[in-house]
Design a protein around this motif. Structure first.
Motif, PDB file in Angstrom:
ATOM      1  N   THR A 117     -24.025  39.290  -9.648  1.00 42.84           N
ATOM      2  CA  THR A 117     -23.418  39.507 -10.536  1.00 42.84           C
ATOM      3  C   THR A 117     -22.630  40.616 -11.231  1.00 42.84           C
ATOM      4  O   THR A 117     -23.826  41.947 -11.137  1.00 42.84           O
ATOM      5  N   HIS A 118     -21.258  40.368 -11.745  1.00 42.03           N
ATOM      6  CA  HIS A 118     -20.440  42.443 -12.053  1.00 42.03           C
ATOM      7  C   HIS A 118     -19.626  41.420 -12.923  1.00 42.03           C
ATOM      8  O   HIS A 118     -19.582  40.603 -12.990  1.00 42.03           O
ATOM      9  N   LEU A 119     -19.171  42.057 -13.425  1.00 39.30           N
ATOM     10  CA  LEU A 119     -18.335  42.523 -14.340  1.00 39.30           C
ATOM     11  C   LEU A 119     -17.210  43.039 -13.527  1.00 39.30           C
ATOM     12  O   LEU A 119     -17.012  43.308 -12.325  1.00 39.30           O
ATOM     13  N   THR A 142     -16.112  44.862 -10.600  1.00 36.16           N
ATOM     14  CA  THR A 142     -16.311  43.930  -9.211  1.00 36.16           C
ATOM     15  C   THR A 142     -15.525  45.350  -8.211  1.00 36.16           C
ATOM     16  O   THR A 142     -15.975  45.516  -7.252  1.00 36.16           O
ATOM     17  N   GLN A 166     -28.079  44.648 -14.302  1.00 34.50           N
ATOM     18  CA  GLN A 166     -27.207  43.098 -13.967  1.00 34.50           C
ATOM     19  C   GLN A 166     -26.208  43.479 -14.891  1.00 34.50           C
ATOM     20  O   GLN A 166     -26.023  43.814 -15.781  1.00 34.50           O
ATOM     21  N   SER A 167     -25.240  42.581 -14.478  1.00 32.14           N
ATOM     22  CA  SER A 167     -23.827  42.597 -15.042  1.00 32.14           C
ATOM     23  C   SER A 167     -23.535  44.443 -15.267  1.00 32.14           C
ATOM     24  O   SER A 167     -22.292  44.560 -16.277  1.00 32.14           O
TER      25      SER A 167
END
Length: 122
Positions: free
Chosen positions: A112-114, A22, A17-18
């Motif tokens: 959901t990502h950085l 982008t 997760q995360s």
């Protein structure tokens, strides 16, 4: 280490997760469960390049040499030079990947990502 790298880029693997930038998410394909799909040579190379070159080599070693060499003096000239070298390498990697790995349009997963990182202030 090899098994981690293989699981990081394998078809149907579940990414942390995360974890992805982008930039990476726009170029990857995901199933409706959020696992990776359509992993070809270019996508695998992109993920490994960003992991090894950007996250480890540039961010951890080049931009923060005093973490590995505590006796190294933090002079203004050193800070400026490592930021220049780090920025150059960072843009070299990203510019190459922009030309070689296409953006996947209509990516079905809102993952959901950085966000794309900025060069650390040194």
């Amino acid at each position: 280490m090899i098994s981690f790298l293989r699981s990081y880029v394998a078809e149907r693997s579940i990414p942390p997760q995360s974890f992805y930038f982008t930039f990476e998410v726009k170029r990857l394909m995901f199933t409706h469960y959020g696992t990776l799909k359509g992993m070809n040579h270019k996508r695998v190379t992109m993920l490994l390049s960003l992991l090894i070159l950007v996250r480890v080599l540039i961010y951890k070693l080049i931009l923060r040499p005093w973490e590995m060499l505590p006796s190294l003096k933090k002079t203004e000239v050193l800070r400026r030079n490592i930021k220049t070298v780090g920025s150059f390498l960072y843009h070299l990697v990203y510019d190459h990947l922009v030309l070689t790995v296409i953006v996947v349009s209509n990516n079905p997963v809102s993952y959901t990502h950085l966000t794309l990182p900025t060069i650390y202030s040194v």
